[in-house]
Scaffold this motif. Structure first.
Motif, PDB file in Angstrom:
ATOM      1  N   GLU B 188       1.531   7.675   5.871  1.00  0.00           N
ATOM      2  CA  GLU B 188       1.028   7.365   7.265  1.00  0.00           C
ATOM      3  C   GLU B 188       0.131   6.149   7.378  1.00  0.00           C
ATOM      4  O   GLU B 188       0.346   5.305   8.371  1.00  0.00           O
ATOM      5  N   LEU B 189      -0.911   5.931   6.827  1.00  0.00           N
ATOM      6  CA  LEU B 189      -1.660   4.909   6.764  1.00  0.00           C
ATOM      7  C   LEU B 189      -0.895   3.594   6.121  1.00  0.00           C
ATOM      8  O   LEU B 189      -1.034   2.478   6.805  1.00  0.00           O
ATOM      9  N   GLY B 190       0.011   3.673   5.119  1.00  0.00           N
ATOM     10  CA  GLY B 190       0.754   2.601   4.775  1.00  0.00           C
ATOM     11  C   GLY B 190       1.694   1.992   6.078  1.00  0.00           C
ATOM     12  O   GLY B 190       1.927   0.999   6.425  1.00  0.00           O
ATOM     13  N   GLY B 191       2.282   3.145   7.048  1.00  0.00           N
ATOM     14  CA  GLY B 191       3.039   2.605   8.043  1.00  0.00           C
ATOM     15  C   GLY B 191       2.205   1.993   9.072  1.00  0.00           C
ATOM     16  O   GLY B 191       2.586   1.048   9.793  1.00  0.00           O
ATOM     17  N   GLU B 192       0.834   2.414   9.253  1.00  0.00           N
ATOM     18  CA  GLU B 192       0.099   1.802  10.126  1.00  0.00           C
ATOM     19  C   GLU B 192      -0.447   0.072   9.575  1.00  0.00           C
ATOM     20  O   GLU B 192      -0.340  -0.627  10.304  1.00  0.00           O
ATOM     21  N   VAL B 193      -0.513   0.313   8.332  1.00  0.00           N
ATOM     22  CA  VAL B 193      -0.709  -1.032   7.849  1.00  0.00           C
ATOM     23  C   VAL B 193       0.636  -2.101   8.027  1.00  0.00           C
ATOM     24  O   VAL B 193      -0.024  -3.179   8.366  1.00  0.00           O
ATOM     25  N   ARG B 194       1.687  -1.486   7.811  1.00  0.00           N
ATOM     26  CA  ARG B 194       2.808  -2.410   8.357  1.00  0.00           C
ATOM     27  C   ARG B 194       3.101  -2.758   9.696  1.00  0.00           C
ATOM     28  O   ARG B 194       3.103  -4.052   9.951  1.00  0.00           O
ATOM     29  N   ARG B 195       2.508  -1.670  10.718  1.00  0.00           N
ATOM     30  CA  ARG B 195       2.549  -2.207  11.988  1.00  0.00           C
ATOM     31  C   ARG B 195       1.412  -3.367  12.409  1.00  0.00           C
ATOM     32  O   ARG B 195       2.034  -4.038  13.073  1.00  0.00           O
ATOM     33  N   ARG B 196       0.484  -3.253  11.686  1.00  0.00           N
ATOM     34  CA  ARG B 196      -0.697  -4.221  11.972  1.00  0.00           C
ATOM     35  C   ARG B 196      -0.164  -5.517  11.455  1.00  0.00           C
ATOM     36  O   ARG B 196      -0.386  -6.631  11.896  1.00  0.00           O
ATOM     37  N   HIS B 197       0.452  -5.568  10.263  1.00  0.00           N
ATOM     38  CA  HIS B 197       0.876  -6.878   9.549  1.00  0.00           C
ATOM     39  C   HIS B 197       2.272  -7.807  10.527  1.00  0.00           C
ATOM     40  O   HIS B 197       2.046  -8.657  10.884  1.00  0.00           O
ATOM     41  N   GLU B 198       2.966  -6.609  11.065  1.00  0.00           N
ATOM     42  CA  GLU B 198       4.096  -7.016  11.969  1.00  0.00           C
ATOM     43  C   GLU B 198       3.581  -7.464  13.100  1.00  0.00           C
ATOM     44  O   GLU B 198       4.264  -8.600  13.754  1.00  0.00           O
ATOM     45  N   ALA B 199       2.384  -7.183  13.653  1.00  0.00           N
ATOM     46  CA  ALA B 199       1.664  -7.625  15.069  1.00  0.00           C
ATOM     47  C   ALA B 199       1.338  -9.211  14.533  1.00  0.00           C
ATOM     48  O   ALA B 199       1.145  -9.848  15.619  1.00  0.00           O
ATOM     49  N   HIS B 200       1.030  -9.334  13.365  1.00  0.00           N
ATOM     50  CA  HIS B 200       0.800 -10.783  13.148  1.00  0.00           C
ATOM     51  C   HIS B 200       2.086 -11.602  12.648  1.00  0.00           C
ATOM     52  O   HIS B 200       1.722 -12.709  12.105  1.00  0.00           O
ATOM     53  N   GLY B 201       3.102 -10.988  12.949  1.00  0.00           N
ATOM     54  CA  GLY B 201       4.358 -11.926  12.530  1.00  0.00           C
ATOM     55  C   GLY B 201       4.915 -11.675  11.286  1.00  0.00           C
ATOM     56  O   GLY B 201       6.143 -12.453  10.992  1.00  0.00           O
ATOM     57  N   VAL B 202       4.364 -10.783  10.385  1.00  0.00           N
ATOM     58  CA  VAL B 202       4.967 -10.454   8.932  1.00  0.00           C
ATOM     59  C   VAL B 202       6.227  -9.658   8.920  1.00  0.00           C
ATOM     60  O   VAL B 202       6.244  -8.656   9.604  1.00  0.00           O
ATOM     61  N   ARG B 203       7.232 -10.256   8.365  1.00  0.00           N
ATOM     62  CA  ARG B 203       8.481  -9.037   8.467  1.00  0.00           C
ATOM     63  C   ARG B 203       8.448  -8.566   7.012  1.00  0.00           C
ATOM     64  O   ARG B 203       8.192  -9.041   6.068  1.00  0.00           O
TER      65      ARG B 203
END
Lengths: 64, 407
Positions: B188-203
């Motif tokens: 759950e938190l891992g998915g949220e961390v991914r979302r926040r990274h993706e919002a900064h353009g990380v693939r």
């Protein structure tokens, strides 16, 4: 007396210091760090412990 | 050998806290640090953050202050790795063949990053991050527009990804897991961390790995196990660490996974006997923590080098003063792990051993804002992690306690 300096440019308000020396360090209602700039000598061990656990290493303890 | 020093192998945070702890507990004799790195002890967390994005920052910005108790009677032998330990002669031999006798030995040799899992063909542009020198070497490569591929999505990989993205790099994260920080924090938190990274353009390239590298003489492309090919100017390998214990092979210590110690941080043999005068602290030490269970583990969280160093210093001082250390060693050692991570404007703070959990529960806030997640194993609380909400996370500290049956 012991002088306490916190580099507020480094401090990220994690509050780890609060646990070691609650007499000197507190998180306020906005989760921001507040602290007293001076403490008596007998608090040295607690204050060094607070400086040790600061993730940002923002706390400097000086014995006057 | 009454003139021999307290020898601390590893000029690290754990080593420094051991020396301070011994002084605080009354040990006034000589102390020698033997360190493989050229630097006096420094704080590692900024290496993946401030130091990685601030040109000109170096040892001065991260060095630990040396307190007055260590201004005298301390010898620093730096840039010299230990090569072997002879417990019968009470001596450590360094890589140059010089002998370092000890009255007491504290092992604080820490970890090193796991290496690139495929053939690197001696290409340049491949980095790991553990030391100050690693960080300075990586920093110059994180230029705006650089294609940065990070292998691994633990805390080190995620923090480098955030720093590189802030520096204007094009960042890709390749990871075996489904989401970043999955093992540490759960999906759950891992998915949220991914979302926040993706919002900064990380693939993200989840459930994937590295198949091979292309380039000459610098890495130019990486080929993933899935067949995807990524442009790559900088490859960072951040897939975990191994303990630095090769120099202890054949010494008689149990080094099957780090240095096995008892609750007094005293090194043990494979048969479980205490090795005289030898202690281990910090990331390299494997010890049971009765806050959780009786299993001896290496735990890599930042506050534990300090906790183990302080305790070992206290025992070492008592031991060198000729006191019986058994009662002190038998008094349980139950440090509460704490860790944090800064990525973009997200501040994670956690206590306990979240990765032991079989169940997670969002107890406050919302994942996409600020929140607190509890981690449970069976009926027991084993960890807590928050995004923001620090006072609430801090309030959990008192809820971790040693079960009565385990005392």
């Amino acid at each position: 007396m012991i002088k306490i300096d916190v580099d507020m440019n480094k401090c990220q308000h994690y509050g780890q210091c609060v646990f070691e020396a609650p007499e000197v360090f507190q998180l306020n209602a906005d989760d921001k760090l507040e602290y007293q700039a001076q403490a008596p000598d007998e608090m040295l061990a607690d204050l060094e412990a607070a400086a040790d656990v600061c993730p940002m290493q923002a706390i400097t303890i000086t014995q006057a | 050998m009454t003139d021999a020093p307290l020898l601390i192998v590893g000029a690290s945070m754990a080593g420094l806290r051991t020396a301070e702890g011994a002084r605080r507990a009354g040990y006034a004799g000589p102390i020698e640090f033997l360190g493989a790195e050229a630097h006096a002890p420094y704080n590692r967390p900024p290496l993946s953050k401030e130091l990685l994005q601030t040109e000109g920052h170096g040892h001065d910005e991260v060095a630990f202050p040396i307190r007055s108790a260590l201004e005298q009677g301390v010898t620093w032998t730096l840039g010299r790795a230990a090569a072997s330990l002879d417990i019968s002669r009470r001596v450590v031999i360094d890589e140059a063949g010089d002998e370092h006798p000890y009255r007491a030995l504290a092992i604080a040799t820490g970890l090193r990053p796991k290496p690139l899992p495929v053939d690197g063909h001696a290409l340049t542009g491949i980095h790991v991050l553990r030391t100050l020198d690693d960080a300075v070497g990586l920093r110059t490569s994180l230029r705006p527009g650089a294609n940065v591929v990070i292998l691994g999505s633990g805390f080190v990989g995620c923090e480098i990804a955030a720093t590189a993205a802030k520096n204007g790099c094009a960042v890709s994260v390749v990871t075996q897991s489904a989401v970043p920080l999955e093992r540490a924090l759960g999906p759950e938190l891992g998915g949220e961390v991914r979302r926040r990274h993706e919002a900064h353009g990380v693939r993200f390239f989840p459930r994937d790995g590295l198949f091979g590298l292309v380039g000459d003489p610098c890495v130019e492309r990486v080929i993933l196990s899935s067949g995807v090919m990524l442009e790559c100017d900088v490859l960072v390998v951040a897939i975990g660490s191994d303990p630095n214990t090769e120099w202890l092979a054949g010494s008689g210590l149990d080094v099957s996974d780090g240095v096995l110690v008892d609750g007094g941080l005293r090194a043990l043999t494979a048969e479980g006997a205490v090795v005289p005068d030898v202690f281990a602290v910090g990331d390299v030490a494997r010890y049971p923590n009765p806050l959780f269970d009786g299993v001896a583990r290496r735990v890599e969280h930042w506050n534990l080098p300090t906790e183990t160093g302080k305790r070992a210093g206290q025992l070492i001082a008592a031991h060198l003063a000729g006191e019986n250390c058994e009662p002190l060693a038998a008094a349980g050692f139950a440090p509460l792990p704490s860790f944090w991570s800064d990525q973009y404007d997200m501040h994670l703070l956690a206590f306990g051993m979240t990765y032991l959990a079989d169940r997670r529960e969002l107890v406050a806030g919302a994942l996409d804002d600020e929140c607190v997640v509890e981690y449970h194993r069976g009926d027991a609380l084993v960890g807590v992690c928050g995004i923001g909400m620090r006072s609430l996370v801090q309030s959990y500290r008192s809820r971790f306690s040693v079960p009565t049956a385990a005392v």
